[in-house]
Design a protein around this motif. Sequence first.
Motif, short mmCIF file in Angstrom:
data_model
loop_
_atom_site.label_atom_id
_atom_site.label_comp_id
_atom_site.label_asym_id
_atom_site.label_seq_id
_atom_site.Cartn_x
_atom_site.Cartn_y
_atom_site.Cartn_z
N ALA A 373 2.73 11.22 13.10
CA ALA A 373 3.11 10.14 13.85
C ALA A 373 3.10 8.66 13.24
O ALA A 373 4.01 7.73 13.52
N ASN A 374 2.44 8.69 11.90
CA ASN A 374 2.46 7.48 11.00
C ASN A 374 3.82 7.63 10.23
O ASN A 374 3.54 6.65 9.00
N ALA A 401 9.39 15.14 -3.00
CA ALA A 401 9.04 13.53 -2.92
C ALA A 401 8.12 13.49 -1.76
O ALA A 401 8.38 14.30 -0.51
N PHE A 402 7.09 12.66 -1.80
CA PHE A 402 6.16 12.49 -0.69
C PHE A 402 6.23 10.94 -0.46
O PHE A 402 5.78 10.13 -1.44
N PHE A 403 6.47 10.43 0.62
CA PHE A 403 6.68 8.88 1.04
C PHE A 403 5.64 8.61 2.33
O PHE A 403 5.55 9.32 3.12
N VAL A 404 4.94 7.52 1.89
CA VAL A 404 4.00 6.89 2.79
C VAL A 404 4.42 5.45 2.90
O VAL A 404 4.52 4.56 2.02
N PRO A 405 4.89 5.14 4.44
CA PRO A 405 5.21 3.83 4.57
C PRO A 405 4.00 2.69 4.39
O PRO A 405 4.22 1.28 4.14
N MET A 415 -3.65 10.18 0.80
CA MET A 415 -2.22 9.86 0.44
C MET A 415 -1.32 9.96 2.01
O MET A 415 -0.27 9.57 1.67
N PHE A 416 -1.95 10.14 2.94
CA PHE A 416 -1.15 9.96 4.31
C PHE A 416 -1.10 8.51 4.69
O PHE A 416 -2.20 7.72 4.53
N SER A 417 -0.03 8.16 5.23
CA SER A 417 0.20 6.77 5.81
C SER A 417 -0.68 6.56 6.84
O SER A 417 -1.25 7.34 7.75
N GLN A 418 -0.99 5.26 6.75
CA GLN A 418 -2.16 4.65 7.91
C GLN A 418 -1.51 3.91 9.04
O GLN A 418 -2.12 3.41 10.00
N PHE A 419 -0.11 3.64 8.76
CA PHE A 419 0.64 2.95 10.15
C PHE A 419 2.16 3.45 9.77
O PHE A 419 2.50 3.58 8.73
N LEU A 422 6.70 -0.35 7.66
CA LEU A 422 6.58 -0.54 5.99
C LEU A 422 5.84 -1.68 5.54
O LEU A 422 6.20 -2.62 4.89
N ASP A 423 4.33 -1.31 5.59
CA ASP A 423 3.49 -2.43 5.20
C ASP A 423 3.13 -2.25 3.71
O ASP A 423 2.87 -3.42 3.02
N PHE A 424 2.98 -1.10 3.04
CA PHE A 424 2.65 -0.72 1.73
C PHE A 424 3.20 0.53 1.26
O PHE A 424 2.70 1.69 1.02
N PRO A 425 4.58 0.60 1.18
CA PRO A 425 5.45 1.78 0.87
C PRO A 425 5.08 2.39 -0.46
O PRO A 425 5.03 1.62 -1.64
N VAL A 426 4.74 3.63 -0.42
CA VAL A 426 4.55 4.18 -1.83
C VAL A 426 5.34 5.66 -1.73
O VAL A 426 5.42 6.30 -0.91
#
Length: 603
Positions: A373-374, A401-405, A415-419, A422-426
């Motif tokens: 969901a994040n 590719a593995f993307f976290v906003p 490495m999982f997204s927290q929100f 696009l607050d801190f994209p990696v």
Amino acid sequence: MSETTTGTTADETPAAGHPGAAEDDLGAAGSQLSTAPTETAVPGSFGGNRAPGLAGRLAWTGREIIGWVRWFWRQLTSMRVALLLLFLLSLGAIPGSLIPQNGSDALKVESFRQAHRTLAPIYDKLGLFHVYSSVWFSAIYILLFVSLIGCIVPRTWQFTGQLRSRPPGAPRRLTRLPAYATWRTAATPEEVREAALTVLKQRRFRAHTEGDAVAAEKGYLREAGNLVFHIALIVMLIAFAWGQLFKTEGNKLVVEGDGFTNTLTQYDDFKSGNLFNDDDLVPFSFNLKSFTATYERNGPNKGTARTFEAAIDYSVGADGKAQHRVIRVNHPLEIDDAKVYLVSHGYAPTVTVRDGKGNVVLHQAVPLLPLDANETSQGAIKVFDGYKNAQGKEEQLGFSAFFVPTFAGAGKGTMFSQFPALDFPVLALGGYHGDLGVDAGIPQNVYQLDTKDPNLKPFKDAEGNILKGRLLPGETLKLPNGAGSITFDKDIKEWAGFQIVQQPGNGWALTGAVAAIAGLAGSLFIQRRRVWVRAVRDADGATVVEVAGLGRSESAKLPEEIGDLAALVHDRAPAQTDTVPEPDGESGSDARAVAEGEGAENS
């Protein structure tokens, strides 16, 4: 003088030794309150007595065959069999909901076959992987059609005849009816019948004078509602069948700035009905201008989506004028029979891949698929053509590719997204080179990289490990030995997933459903009943007035209605006040003495 009587039902036998007397008394008055066909018992032989010789045998065989065909037709077109077929149809749809179907998800069917080696062949023989096009389901469907049509057509003709005919005359003995009232009046029989005719017409009865009585009938809409209900069922079945045969359903992932044209080659996946033709697709196209999503920032629902909006410009036909529209969840774009739903979304990081000489071999936004969901997303970046390694040899490149906003931060252990915003994209990458296998002609998933393929080798870093990198927007990962580089550009786009559905017949199905509910309500809550008011001269010169009613089914409202009608007629033809009292001591001044006996059901 007034008299209160409790009548028997229409199909009671009045006394032993007189079977059928009730029916003989009611005659046509008690018939045709319903258009339901009369059940016929099966005789021992339809052919009857067989004459000697070949001619007699042939004639007897013909009568026998025709008799059995007629009997079978009566059974098939009975309401009992129609309900049984409807029940079987609903049971037959259960496997179609529980077992994966070839028409909707062939991949799941294949997975089921691999996981259930014993069941799969049995399901194949029973047609359970294509329930709705199987022989047995089609047979039930067609028999239900025939049953409903064969049931409705004769009832419709019979009901039409009843509407054109007059209510039947009064039976010989009104005292036998379930609701009955009587009194004596000084008014003449003609005056009483005229008053009764006026009262009944004011109460919206179809009424006329026949002989010494006024005959009236009301509640025709009950049978009309019954017919409407069954006709609506046929309309719904036709609409569903039409929709299944000509339906189309496809999905398309569109990145911001890209577009879609409603042709088969543009779909990511597509399925259709058996009678679908390419020309049946509604001609339109659209461009995704932007996608906007907002999320809860605080509280227990943090991260929950508040709005998903896809702003598009669309046009209908080859020369249609461009129009702007915003598609939201559950608010599709409707173009003729086609509906465009917004069903999913995600991110498409823009990357630039260069070879060892600095030439750009790939520059595009690559859509990645969300995992949670994040919007933690993964996918593959593939370079098929235009790349040469440091030795000048043509190769293909692939990057997992593995993307976290919203990155948790280095050293946070995840490495999982927290929100989802696009607050801190990696963007995390792993590089491979060699042959991606696309030239072998074997279909492959564009969002996956087959890293187990021996023809695809990983890049190694200085320590001999698989090359991996974690990039912020604007950063570049250099490939070893002068093989080139990949840059995570600052332009991060979003994509939207659209489902384009075209299912003709939905409007007819909705109309049929509404009509079925209305017809069922009419058949349940409207009572069909007949009323007779008889006025005859007695031996002493007074007029004897009788009011009686008969309903199709037992109802407590029938005696009440007869009482109201008797009171209205009594107001115009009041009872005599100088009559002899009854043995029970009651006088003749009671104007609403009504028999409230058992209701009669006569079909």
